[in-house]
Design an enzyme around this catalytic site. Structure first.
Site, PDB file in Angstrom:
ATOM      1  N   GLN A  10       0.831  -1.203   0.000  1.00 19.98           N
ATOM      2  CA  GLN A  10       0.000   0.000   0.000  1.00 19.98           C
ATOM      3  C   GLN A  10       0.865   1.251   0.000  1.00 19.98           C
ATOM      4  O   GLN A  10       1.897   1.314   0.665  1.00 19.98           O
ATOM      5  CB  GLN A  10      -0.921  -0.006   1.221  1.00 19.98           C
ATOM      6  N   SER A  94       3.984  -6.417   2.772  1.00 20.73           N
ATOM      7  CA  SER A  94       2.668  -6.399   3.412  1.00 20.73           C
ATOM      8  C   SER A  94       1.628  -7.046   2.488  1.00 20.73           C
ATOM      9  O   SER A  94       1.734  -8.227   2.185  1.00 20.73           O
ATOM     10  CB  SER A  94       2.292  -4.970   3.801  1.00 20.73           C
ATOM     11  N   LEU A  95       0.646  -6.290   1.992  1.00 20.26           N
ATOM     12  CA  LEU A  95      -0.346  -6.903   1.098  1.00 20.26           C
ATOM     13  C   LEU A  95       0.310  -7.532  -0.127  1.00 20.26           C
ATOM     14  O   LEU A  95      -0.220  -8.476  -0.725  1.00 20.26           O
ATOM     15  CB  LEU A  95      -1.389  -5.883   0.648  1.00 20.26           C
ATOM     16  N   ARG A 119      -9.232  -8.545   4.316  1.00 13.07           N
ATOM     17  CA  ARG A 119      -8.100  -8.023   5.098  1.00 13.07           C
ATOM     18  C   ARG A 119      -8.206  -6.511   5.268  1.00 13.07           C
ATOM     19  O   ARG A 119      -8.037  -5.982   6.370  1.00 13.07           O
ATOM     20  CB  ARG A 119      -6.795  -8.395   4.399  1.00 13.07           C
ATOM     21  N   HIS A 203       0.054  -3.448  11.285  1.00 13.91           N
ATOM     22  CA  HIS A 203       1.194  -4.232  11.766  1.00 13.91           C
ATOM     23  C   HIS A 203       1.549  -3.914  13.215  1.00 13.91           C
ATOM     24  O   HIS A 203       2.718  -3.773  13.568  1.00 13.91           O
ATOM     25  CB  HIS A 203       2.404  -4.040  10.842  1.00 13.91           C
ATOM     26  N   GLN A 252       1.495 -11.898  10.145  1.00 12.49           N
ATOM     27  CA  GLN A 252       1.901 -10.657   9.473  1.00 12.49           C
ATOM     28  C   GLN A 252       0.983  -9.486   9.834  1.00 12.49           C
ATOM     29  O   GLN A 252       1.404  -8.331   9.867  1.00 12.49           O
ATOM     30  CB  GLN A 252       1.897 -10.878   7.961  1.00 12.49           C
TER      31      GLN A 252
END
Length: 313
Positions: A10, A94-95, A119, A203, A252
């Site tokens: 992102q 991340s994503l 998510r 996170h 994660q």
């Protein structure tokens, strides 16, 4: 020398991303259609036409970035490229880890889109608006940032969320604790401490409700062994075991994105080139600051696809 494909997270989104790929490759356009069908809406229209503020919403940005990355992969494959034959590892920020896993066949594109929508919504809903925050800390040693977070947290939450390398760490948690930690980091010698315009404290331990949601969501999709190992965010080590991958994806949500360690692992294990597959060049910039001996290249346009095919032939 080995090659790794990396997939952006992102912040790399931009209105119009992927349109060039969809126009040039029917296989790339089909990815956007698959994502639209999976979500039951025209996300592709939002990706290509905006508005930017709607695209930037977490629940939209996450599947949108995955769609662009997978469109690039399908464009490569349409010209005879084989991930299994040409790439040693995949990883995503991340994503982007979901994009990496979809590219490697761990889940389908449709399931990846649905998982990322879940998510994004779950991360957004985990903490009431305004109660969480994130800040980028520039130019301070890891141990000093850890100490500032511990001092600021007290009975609250404040932790390192992203270790991006190149002297950039991102902290996340309860707003008051993050603001105090940012102030402490400046006092400890940080060059800058910037509060980030984000909608939730990603996170961090505050994302525990979202982690529980993702555990359930991942349990409900078909999972395959990826055709190449994924170097996961949470451990910065590779795995091809589907159950282990799913566990790491859940961890994660509340854990640290160890991107510096991931790039360092690549360098220590024979990877000579990192291809950033999808929108933007954020990961390429980070990689160059972490290890100047590793070459980088972006694959986000039709011209990039042609260049990558020539280089990987």
């Amino acid at each position: 020398m080995a090659v790794a494909f990396t997939f952006p997270g992102q912040g790399s989104q931009a209105v119009g991303m992927g349109k060039d790929l969809a126009d040039a490759f029917p296989e790339a356009r089909k990815v956007f259609e698959e994502v639209d069908d999976a979500l039951g809406e025209k996300l592709s229209k939002l990706i290509w036409e905006g508005p930017e503020e709607t695209l930037t919403l977490t629940a939209n940005a996450q599947p949108a970035l995955m769609a662009v990355s997978l469109a690039a992969i399908r464009a490569l494959e349409a010209r005879g490229f084989s991930l299994k034959d040409k790439v040693s590892y995949v990883a995503g920020h991340s994503l982007g880890e979901y994009s990496a896993l979809a590219a490697a066949g761990f889940v389908s594109v449709a399931d990846a889109a649905r998982l990322l929508r879940v998510r994004g919504n779950a991360m957004q809903a985990a903490v009431p608006a305004g109660e969480g925050a994130m800040a980028a800390i520039i130019g301070l040693e890891h141990a000093d940032v850890e100490a500032a977070c511990a001092e600021a947290a007290q009975s609250s939450v404040c932790q390192i969320a992203n270790d991006n390398g190149g002297g950039q760490l991102v902290i996340s948690g309860a707003r008051a604790a993050v603001e105090l930690a940012a102030k402490l980091c400046i006092e400890k010698g940080a060059k800058r401490a910037l509060m980030l315009q984000v909608s939730a404290p990603f996170h961090s331990a505050l994302m525990a409700p979202a982690a529980a949601t993702m555990r359930e969501a991942l349990a409900g999709v078909r999972k395959n062994a990826p055709v190449v190992p994924v170097v996961s965010n949470i451990s910065a080590t590779p795995t091809s075991d589907p159950d282990e991958i799913a566990r790491r994806l859940v961890e994660q949500v509340t854990g640290r994105v160890r991107w510096r360690e991931t790039v360092e692992w690549f360098g220590a294990n024979g990877v000579s080139t990192l291809y950033e597959v999808g929108a933007g060049k954020v990961l390429s910039g980070l990689a160059r600051r972490i290890n100047r001996d590793v070459a980088t290249a972006a694959v986000g346009t039709a011209a990039d696809v042609e260049a990558a095919l020539a280089a990987l032939a």
